[in-house]
Design a protein around this motif. Sequence first.
Motif, PDB file in Angstrom:
ATOM      1  N   LEU A 162       0.827  -1.206   0.000  1.00  0.00           N
ATOM      2  CA  LEU A 162       0.000   0.000   0.000  1.00  0.00           C
ATOM      3  C   LEU A 162       0.863   1.257   0.000  1.00  0.00           C
ATOM      4  O   LEU A 162       0.537   2.251  -0.651  1.00  0.00           O
ATOM      5  CB  LEU A 162      -0.941   0.000   1.201  1.00  0.00           C
ATOM      6  N   LEU A 163       1.979   1.197   0.748  1.00  0.00           N
ATOM      7  CA  LEU A 163       2.869   2.361   0.781  1.00  0.00           C
ATOM      8  C   LEU A 163       3.477   2.626  -0.592  1.00  0.00           C
ATOM      9  O   LEU A 163       3.456   3.750  -1.089  1.00  0.00           O
ATOM     10  CB  LEU A 163       3.996   2.126   1.795  1.00  0.00           C
ATOM     11  N   VAL A 164       3.995   1.565  -1.193  1.00  0.00           N
ATOM     12  CA  VAL A 164       4.673   1.733  -2.486  1.00  0.00           C
ATOM     13  C   VAL A 164       3.674   1.933  -3.619  1.00  0.00           C
ATOM     14  O   VAL A 164       3.929   2.684  -4.559  1.00  0.00           O
ATOM     15  CB  VAL A 164       5.575   0.508  -2.783  1.00  0.00           C
ATOM     16  N   GLY A 165       2.518   1.262  -3.524  1.00  0.00           N
ATOM     17  CA  GLY A 165       1.601   1.235  -4.644  1.00  0.00           C
ATOM     18  C   GLY A 165       0.464   2.238  -4.591  1.00  0.00           C
ATOM     19  O   GLY A 165      -0.144   2.520  -5.615  1.00  0.00           O
ATOM     20  N   LEU A 166       0.153   2.776  -3.404  1.00  0.00           N
ATOM     21  CA  LEU A 166      -0.932   3.755  -3.320  1.00  0.00           C
ATOM     22  C   LEU A 166      -0.477   5.086  -2.742  1.00  0.00           C
ATOM     23  O   LEU A 166      -0.708   6.140  -3.325  1.00  0.00           O
ATOM     24  CB  LEU A 166      -2.086   3.206  -2.468  1.00  0.00           C
ATOM     25  N   PRO A 174       2.617   6.773  -4.904  1.00  0.00           N
ATOM     26  CA  PRO A 174       2.153   7.288  -6.206  1.00  0.00           C
ATOM     27  C   PRO A 174       1.127   8.409  -6.069  1.00  0.00           C
ATOM     28  O   PRO A 174       1.136   9.358  -6.860  1.00  0.00           O
ATOM     29  CB  PRO A 174       1.521   6.063  -6.869  1.00  0.00           C
ATOM     30  N   GLY A 175       0.254   8.305  -5.067  1.00  0.00           N
ATOM     31  CA  GLY A 175      -0.747   9.344  -4.863  1.00  0.00           C
ATOM     32  C   GLY A 175      -0.102  10.691  -4.585  1.00  0.00           C
ATOM     33  O   GLY A 175      -0.430  11.705  -5.221  1.00  0.00           O
ATOM     34  N   LEU A 176       0.854  10.686  -3.635  1.00  0.00           N
ATOM     35  CA  LEU A 176       1.536  11.941  -3.294  1.00  0.00           C
ATOM     36  C   LEU A 176       2.318  12.477  -4.488  1.00  0.00           C
ATOM     37  O   LEU A 176       2.341  13.671  -4.768  1.00  0.00           O
ATOM     38  CB  LEU A 176       2.478  11.714  -2.104  1.00  0.00           C
ATOM     39  N   ARG A 177       2.939  11.571  -5.188  1.00  0.00           N
ATOM     40  CA  ARG A 177       3.736  11.922  -6.361  1.00  0.00           C
ATOM     41  C   ARG A 177       2.857  12.607  -7.420  1.00  0.00           C
ATOM     42  O   ARG A 177       3.253  13.580  -8.051  1.00  0.00           O
ATOM     43  CB  ARG A 177       4.359  10.623  -6.876  1.00  0.00           C
ATOM     44  N   VAL A 190      -8.930   6.214  -2.493  1.00  0.00           N
ATOM     45  CA  VAL A 190      -8.003   6.726  -3.496  1.00  0.00           C
ATOM     46  C   VAL A 190      -8.403   6.192  -4.874  1.00  0.00           C
ATOM     47  O   VAL A 190      -8.411   4.984  -5.085  1.00  0.00           O
ATOM     48  CB  VAL A 190      -6.562   6.302  -3.174  1.00  0.00           C
ATOM     49  N   PRO A 191      -8.757   7.070  -5.819  1.00  0.00           N
ATOM     50  CA  PRO A 191      -9.070   6.568  -7.155  1.00  0.00           C
ATOM     51  C   PRO A 191      -7.790   6.071  -7.814  1.00  0.00           C
ATOM     52  O   PRO A 191      -6.742   6.704  -7.664  1.00  0.00           O
ATOM     53  CB  PRO A 191      -9.597   7.803  -7.901  1.00  0.00           C
ATOM     54  N   ILE A 192      -7.877   4.958  -8.535  1.00  0.00           N
ATOM     55  CA  ILE A 192      -6.647   4.378  -9.059  1.00  0.00           C
ATOM     56  C   ILE A 192      -5.970   5.301 -10.066  1.00  0.00           C
ATOM     57  O   ILE A 192      -4.776   5.209 -10.275  1.00  0.00           O
ATOM     58  CB  ILE A 192      -6.896   2.986  -9.665  1.00  0.00           C
ATOM     59  N   GLN A 193      -6.735   6.205 -10.660  1.00  0.00           N
ATOM     60  CA  GLN A 193      -6.140   7.139 -11.617  1.00  0.00           C
ATOM     61  C   GLN A 193      -4.967   7.904 -11.003  1.00  0.00           C
ATOM     62  O   GLN A 193      -3.980   8.195 -11.686  1.00  0.00           O
ATOM     63  CB  GLN A 193      -7.183   8.155 -12.091  1.00  0.00           C
ATOM     64  N   VAL A 194      -5.102   8.218  -9.710  1.00  0.00           N
ATOM     65  CA  VAL A 194      -4.081   9.007  -9.035  1.00  0.00           C
ATOM     66  C   VAL A 194      -2.742   8.272  -8.997  1.00  0.00           C
ATOM     67  O   VAL A 194      -1.685   8.878  -8.925  1.00  0.00           O
ATOM     68  CB  VAL A 194      -4.572   9.353  -7.609  1.00  0.00           C
ATOM     69  N   THR A 195      -2.778   6.938  -9.053  1.00  0.00           N
ATOM     70  CA  THR A 195      -1.552   6.175  -8.851  1.00  0.00           C
ATOM     71  C   THR A 195      -0.890   5.711 -10.152  1.00  0.00           C
ATOM     72  O   THR A 195       0.255   5.273 -10.132  1.00  0.00           O
ATOM     73  CB  THR A 195      -1.847   4.901  -8.029  1.00  0.00           C
ATOM     74  N   LEU A 196      -1.600   5.794 -11.266  1.00  0.00           N
ATOM     75  CA  LEU A 196      -1.163   5.052 -12.456  1.00  0.00           C
ATOM     76  C   LEU A 196       0.211   5.465 -12.993  1.00  0.00           C
ATOM     77  O   LEU A 196       1.061   4.615 -13.242  1.00  0.00           O
ATOM     78  CB  LEU A 196      -2.221   5.175 -13.564  1.00  0.00           C
ATOM     79  N   ILE A 197       0.412   6.769 -13.189  1.00  0.00           N
ATOM     80  CA  ILE A 197       1.653   7.177 -13.851  1.00  0.00           C
ATOM     81  C   ILE A 197       2.889   6.948 -12.982  1.00  0.00           C
ATOM     82  O   ILE A 197       3.874   6.368 -13.457  1.00  0.00           O
ATOM     83  CB  ILE A 197       1.535   8.623 -14.348  1.00  0.00           C
ATOM     84  N   PRO A 198       2.865   7.330 -11.698  1.00  0.00           N
ATOM     85  CA  PRO A 198       4.034   6.988 -10.871  1.00  0.00           C
ATOM     86  C   PRO A 198       4.275   5.485 -10.793  1.00  0.00           C
ATOM     87  O   PRO A 198       5.433   5.040 -10.817  1.00  0.00           O
ATOM     88  CB  PRO A 198       3.665   7.559  -9.503  1.00  0.00           C
ATOM     89  N   LEU A 199       3.196   4.697 -10.736  1.00  0.00           N
ATOM     90  CA  LEU A 199       3.380   3.240 -10.707  1.00  0.00           C
ATOM     91  C   LEU A 199       4.052   2.755 -11.978  1.00  0.00           C
ATOM     92  O   LEU A 199       4.965   1.928 -11.940  1.00  0.00           O
ATOM     93  CB  LEU A 199       2.029   2.543 -10.555  1.00  0.00           C
ATOM     94  N   LEU A 200       3.596   3.304 -13.112  1.00  0.00           N
ATOM     95  CA  LEU A 200       4.177   2.906 -14.392  1.00  0.00           C
ATOM     96  C   LEU A 200       5.674   3.200 -14.398  1.00  0.00           C
ATOM     97  O   LEU A 200       6.487   2.364 -14.830  1.00  0.00           O
ATOM     98  CB  LEU A 200       3.474   3.648 -15.534  1.00  0.00           C
ATOM     99  N   THR A 201       6.051   4.378 -13.883  1.00  0.00           N
ATOM    100  CA  THR A 201       7.476   4.723 -13.797  1.00  0.00           C
ATOM    101  C   THR A 201       8.224   3.705 -12.943  1.00  0.00           C
ATOM    102  O   THR A 201       9.319   3.266 -13.300  1.00  0.00           O
ATOM    103  CB  THR A 201       7.640   6.128 -13.194  1.00  0.00           C
ATOM    104  N   LEU A 202       7.616   3.330 -11.801  1.00  0.00           N
ATOM    105  CA  LEU A 202       8.266   2.346 -10.926  1.00  0.00           C
ATOM    106  C   LEU A 202       8.470   1.020 -11.662  1.00  0.00           C
ATOM    107  O   LEU A 202       9.530   0.400 -11.562  1.00  0.00           O
ATOM    108  CB  LEU A 202       7.409   2.099  -9.684  1.00  0.00           C
TER     109      LEU A 202
END
Lengths: 335, 307
Positions: A65-69, A72-75, B146-158
Amino acid sequence: MTDTLAFWPFDPVETTSGKVVQMLAAILVFIAIMGIILFLASLAKGRSGDRAVGYLYLAPTLLMLLVGLVYPGLRTVWQSFFNAAGDAFIGLDNYATIFSDADQLTVLRNTVFWVVVTPFVATAVGLIYAILVDKARLESAAKALIFLPMAISFVGASIIWRFVYEYRPNQGSVKQIGLLNQVLVWLGAEPHQWLIDSPLNTFLLIVVMIWIQAGFAMTVLSAAIKAIPDDVIEAARLDGVTAFGMFRFITLPSIRPAVVVVLTTIGIATLKVFDIVRTMTGGQFNTSVVANEFYSQSFRSDNQGLGAALAVLLFVLVIPIVVYNIRQLRASEAR
Amino acid sequence: MSSAPIAPVTVSDAPLKAPRETAAGKAKKRLTSPWASLFAVVLAVLWTLPTFGLLVSSFRPQRDIRTSGWWTFFSDPQMTLDNYRSVLGTDQAGGLGDYFINSFIITIPSVLIPVTLAALAAYAFAWIRFPGKNILFVAVFALQIVPIQVTLIPLLTLYVDGGIAGTFWPIWLSHSIFALPLAVFILHNFMKEVPATLLEAARIDGAGHVAIFFRVLLPLLRPALAAFGIFQFLWVWNDLLVALTFAGGGNAVAPVTVALANLAGTRGNAWHLLSAGAFVSIVVPVLVFLSSQRYFVRGLLAGSVKG
């Protein structure tokens, strides 16, 4: 193929057998990790051991959750203050764009249409249907018909409805193959190119969402209606309450918490609607909504900053509905 | 299915209430019955007809689909399985066979991993005492919004930095991550309902946290695990956004929803492929759904804020 021989579970694979092997390998890796966690947990003794087990059991979940939510959310929030390429800080400009640019204002307007219309119509249809078929013959079969669209993907549902709206140029012996236009022809009217006409097309897309969500509303509300105690209904009946009075003074107040939960739940789902818009029109002809615009800006127009700002906007819009929803859930649980 | 426990009530009520029917009761009947039934039938038809039309079309020859409406099938019944043949194939353009397999490859680990991890976490939250427990639980719970949209681009970078972009791993991991807050919440609620005395008894018998988890809780939790598992299965199978972001469009990783969406975008008039393809993708979730309606509804109710 070679990928099943020289195997490393993180490599790309092409063949079907390679894919299956990779999936099994992934599951094995996962089982091995679980085995290590459980082995360590079995070593723990006493009260301090208890604590260790607690953290150990939580560790994979919290890490993911820390790495994946969280990160990325803060970023993304941070990114929303940057320009399209993500290399220059521009403050709130992206948000200013969302609320001033003509295209973006259309996106906002459409999103308002979606969020206002879908929950109320879907809930109304679901409620009416639940009441009409309550204790009727073939009730479960009748419910299944409305229910089934829920199992279908938004993509599948969009294709089903695109076929309904399909248009053939009205000339010579060309026959309509879309049901809606054929009905118009049968009635003696001209067929219409439905998905091009703004803002009507947005409402035709909303129909798809209503079609999907009405089953959800019906299921939840039907359960709530059935939970009304029989003696309450019986007492009202003996008092000579009319059918409408029964609905207004008995049914509706009893299921109010369920109605609120259904409305908010559909509202949240509608706010994030993306698949339908993308599959039906691709966001063309002024049909885009925030969730679709996020995707277009991030991945099509390569405007990372604006995309991030749209994602954050989505988040901000969801919060009040979720908070209200959770409060209502709590309230209905407390009863 | 779900009305099974209700049916006897209706039956036993009927003879009791019939003789006591009041004027109002009759009025209600007169008011509601014929119009109500008609309206219900109209709604049911409206809800079924679009799907039915596409289903009929998927069995019609390509030429017929293009030149006449599906309703002409009843006056001129021409049937073929060619559409399904070309859609299930893998060679020619429009073949969805590979994508169909990808859907299974994506879905199975994306259900197993979060359910297992969440069961462990839920056990810790429900039955183990440790400092910071409440704050952590509220945090995990809150992450549901948290809507998943918020996480997609940073996750993709990771994923790109980690060298696993373009494989199944980003999709497995992403679906697992997005499922966890809801899964922990649902399973925690179910675990809390297990009587504490059961666990105490097991502990006195010398069982540790591993034995209690497997021998006492897991068997009791089967309905909850099924409810969440089915919910997650349908969610992953029907997902478009996560797959589109992390899988690209090629047949190496992308699931059938992505292939269909692309087909609708590039060959929007190829109804012989779209109709058959849509039904190939629909049949799996519908079967899962029909065979487990009760569990699904429970998962749906509990999962109302996910996404």
